[in-house]
Enzyme design. Structure first.
Site, short mmCIF file in Angstrom:
data_model
loop_
_atom_site.label_atom_id
_atom_site.label_comp_id
_atom_site.label_asym_id
_atom_site.label_seq_id
_atom_site.Cartn_x
_atom_site.Cartn_y
_atom_site.Cartn_z
N GLY A 1 0.82 -1.21 0.00
CA GLY A 1 0.00 0.00 0.00
C GLY A 1 0.85 1.26 0.00
O GLY A 1 0.53 2.25 -0.66
N THR A 2 1.97 1.21 0.73
CA THR A 2 2.83 2.40 0.81
C THR A 2 3.36 2.77 -0.56
O THR A 2 3.32 3.94 -0.97
CB THR A 2 4.01 2.11 1.77
N ASN B 1 -7.47 4.51 8.94
CA ASN B 1 -6.93 3.31 9.57
C ASN B 1 -6.94 3.36 11.09
O ASN B 1 -6.90 2.33 11.75
CB ASN B 1 -5.51 3.04 9.09
N GLN C 1 -7.60 0.33 3.85
CA GLN C 1 -8.42 -0.20 4.95
C GLN C 1 -9.86 -0.45 4.50
O GLN C 1 -10.55 -1.31 5.07
CB GLN C 1 -8.42 0.75 6.15
N SER D 1 -3.88 -2.93 -0.54
CA SER D 1 -2.76 -3.70 -0.01
C SER D 1 -3.23 -5.11 0.33
O SER D 1 -4.30 -5.29 0.91
CB SER D 1 -2.24 -3.00 1.25
N ALA D 2 -2.39 -6.10 -0.02
CA ALA D 2 -2.81 -7.50 0.14
C ALA D 2 -2.90 -7.95 1.60
O ALA D 2 -3.81 -8.68 1.98
CB ALA D 2 -1.84 -8.41 -0.61
N HIS D 3 -1.95 -7.48 2.44
CA HIS D 3 -1.86 -8.08 3.78
C HIS D 3 -2.98 -7.62 4.72
O HIS D 3 -3.10 -8.15 5.82
CB HIS D 3 -0.48 -7.88 4.40
N THR E 1 11.50 -7.27 -11.67
CA THR E 1 10.89 -8.59 -11.87
C THR E 1 9.70 -8.74 -10.94
O THR E 1 9.79 -8.49 -9.74
CB THR E 1 11.93 -9.70 -11.61
N CYS F 1 5.87 5.75 19.38
CA CYS F 1 6.92 6.13 20.32
C CYS F 1 8.19 6.34 19.51
O CYS F 1 8.73 5.41 18.93
CB CYS F 1 7.11 5.02 21.34
N1 PLP Z 1 -2.68 3.21 3.86
C1 PLP Z 1 -3.39 2.85 4.93
C2 PLP Z 1 -4.70 3.51 5.20
C3 PLP Z 1 -2.91 1.86 5.80
O1 PLP Z 1 -3.62 1.52 6.88
C4 PLP Z 1 -1.67 1.26 5.51
C5 PLP Z 1 -1.09 0.25 6.41
O2 PLP Z 1 -1.36 0.23 7.60
C6 PLP Z 1 -0.98 1.66 4.36
C7 PLP Z 1 -1.51 2.65 3.56
C8 PLP Z 1 0.34 1.04 3.98
O3 PLP Z 1 0.14 -0.23 3.44
P1 PLP Z 1 1.35 -1.30 3.44
O4 PLP Z 1 1.48 -1.79 4.85
O5 PLP Z 1 0.88 -2.37 2.51
O6 PLP Z 1 2.54 -0.61 2.93
#
Ligand code: PLP
Length: 392
Positions: free
Chosen positions: A79-80, A161, A189, A209-211, A247, A335
């Site tokens: 996602g990042t 989130n 989210q 994001s997959a996880h 790749t 923190c």
């Molecule tokens: N955007 C949101 C709203 C998220 O909650 C998160 C992860 O917590 C991300 C982006 C980042 O996703 P990733 O962990 O797959 O990089």
């Protein structure tokens, strides 16, 4: 002889907004790609063709889960990365064809969006931050005002989130579309918890994001609507339409496809089930813990997130205490270098109270009524103990 019966402790994972376990169906689908189907999708031989087919099928399935076309999906490293390519890549593409225009995002975006937007300012762009109300909602008048500044791109997350607030994304996207301003939404989210379809919402870019939905970590996708130009942030071979060269991670793309399909298919049912469990936990905590506030309670919220602030309780002690009782939750502040920084989301909502502990409980696919019952017992008990220790 004395016989001792020691009850096995039940561990309860209520941190699904942080990450989720890989679903068995996902793991099973991925396994062959670590094994005999190890080919590189760019190779012309049979191993390569096999990997390429798997990758394109995965792309088709992720696209279908989002209501997109296959060519509109770019696989990313999570996602990042999807957020960075969307915000910075789109901004750079637009600036390449003219002068640096402003970039606009909400104050409660994930750091992936906020930091990418800040990078634009280092490259000469002006950053317009949209404030939110006390429930974390971006006001549409603020969007209209931002549009008048002619930003290159506006980015507003579908759902937050930390507190779960859902934004009026269809409305915001329509306003941007009418004004000819590019619109990106971070649906990391929201996907799997809400109906997230790009055929319903006129966004140009959308990140997932997959996880967060039972897929593998380090994998995500960026939806880029046909005709929308984005500059690559990294440079290499021409993979992923040159937007994300390197790749491809075939195993993870295959796993993500299964996870995305399941998340979309189960979304409606899961949303109802999780909202019921979340509301039960919320009601119980409100009734049993004095000086507890539910953050964003009056807003439309994700069904799986409950964020509470608890007066007179140290956050770290609370989270550690909960962990010792078998309940995994997370705090809303980071923190850094020994100093606890308040959550930027709560700060933007005007909800930071010194001395409060803020805890996010986030439910997911594996959460059961029994898990919620454990949390309903454990949380008030830990809060009582911590408050007693402070008072002593
Ligand atoms: N955007 C949101 C709203 C998220 O909650 C998160 C992860 O917590 C991300 C982006 C980042 O996703 P990733 O962990 O797959 O990089």
């Amino acid at each position: 002889m004395r016989i001792c019966y020691i009850a096995a402790m039940k561990y309860v994972y209520l941190d699904h907004a942080a990450t989720t376990a890989v679903r068995p169906e996902v793991r099973e689908a991925m396994a062959p790609y670590f094994d005999d189907r190890f080919g590189n999708p760019s190779s012309v031989h049979r191993w390569g063709r096999q990997a390429k087919n798997a990758l394109e099928q995965a792309r088709e399935r992720v696209a279908a889960a989002l209501g997109a076309k296959r060519r509109e999906i770019v696989f990313t490293g999570g996602g990042t990365e999807a957020d960075n390519i969307a915000v910075l890549g789109r901004w750079r593409a637009l600036c390449d064809s003219g002068s640096a225009s402003p970039i606009c995002c909400s104050a409660i975006e994930h750091k992936a969006v906020l930091s990418a937007a800040k990078q634009c300012t280092r490259e000469g762009g002006e950053l317009i931050i949209l404030g939110v109300d006390e429930l974390g909602r971006v006001q549409t008048v603020a969007i209209d005002e931002a549009i008048r500044a002619r930003p290159a791109i506006i980015s507003v997350m579908w759902a937050n989130n930390e507190v779960g607030t859902i934004q009026p994304i269809a409305d915001i996207a329509a306003r941007c579309q009418a004004a000819g301003v590019s619109f990106h939404t971070d649906a990391v989210q929201a996907f799997g918890k809400l109906r997230v379809r790009v055929d319903d919402v006129p966004c140009d870019l959308l990140s997932v994001s997959a996880h967060k939905v039972g897929g593998p970590k380090g994998t995500g996708a960026l939806f880029i609507r046909g005709g929308v130009d984005v500059s690559a942030l990294t440079h290499g071979g021409g993979q992923e339409r040159e937007v994300r060269p390197g790749t491809e991670n075939v195993a993870c793309a295959v796993g993500f496809a299964i996870a995305a399909e399941l998340a979309a298919a189960e979304q409606e049912h899961e949303a109802k089930r999780l909202a019921g469990l979340r509301d039960r936990l919320q009601q119980s905590l409100v009734e049993n813990i004095p000086d507890l506030t539910v953050n964003a309670a009056g807003a439309e919220r994700l069904p799986n997130i409950l964020n509470v602030s608890i007066g007179g309780a140290d956050q770290e002690a609370l989270l550690i205490g909960l962990d010792l009782e078998g309940v995994a939750a997370s705090g809303a502040s980071a923190c850094q270098s020994g100093a606890v920084t308040p959550s930027h989301v709560l700060a933007a909502m005007g909800r930071v109270r010194p001395g409060d502990a803020t805890v996010r409980f986030s439910l997911g696919h594996t959460t059961t009524a029994e898990d919620i019952a454990v949390a309903m017992q454990a949380v008030p008990a830990v809060v009582r103990r911590i408050r007693a220790e402070v008072a002593a």
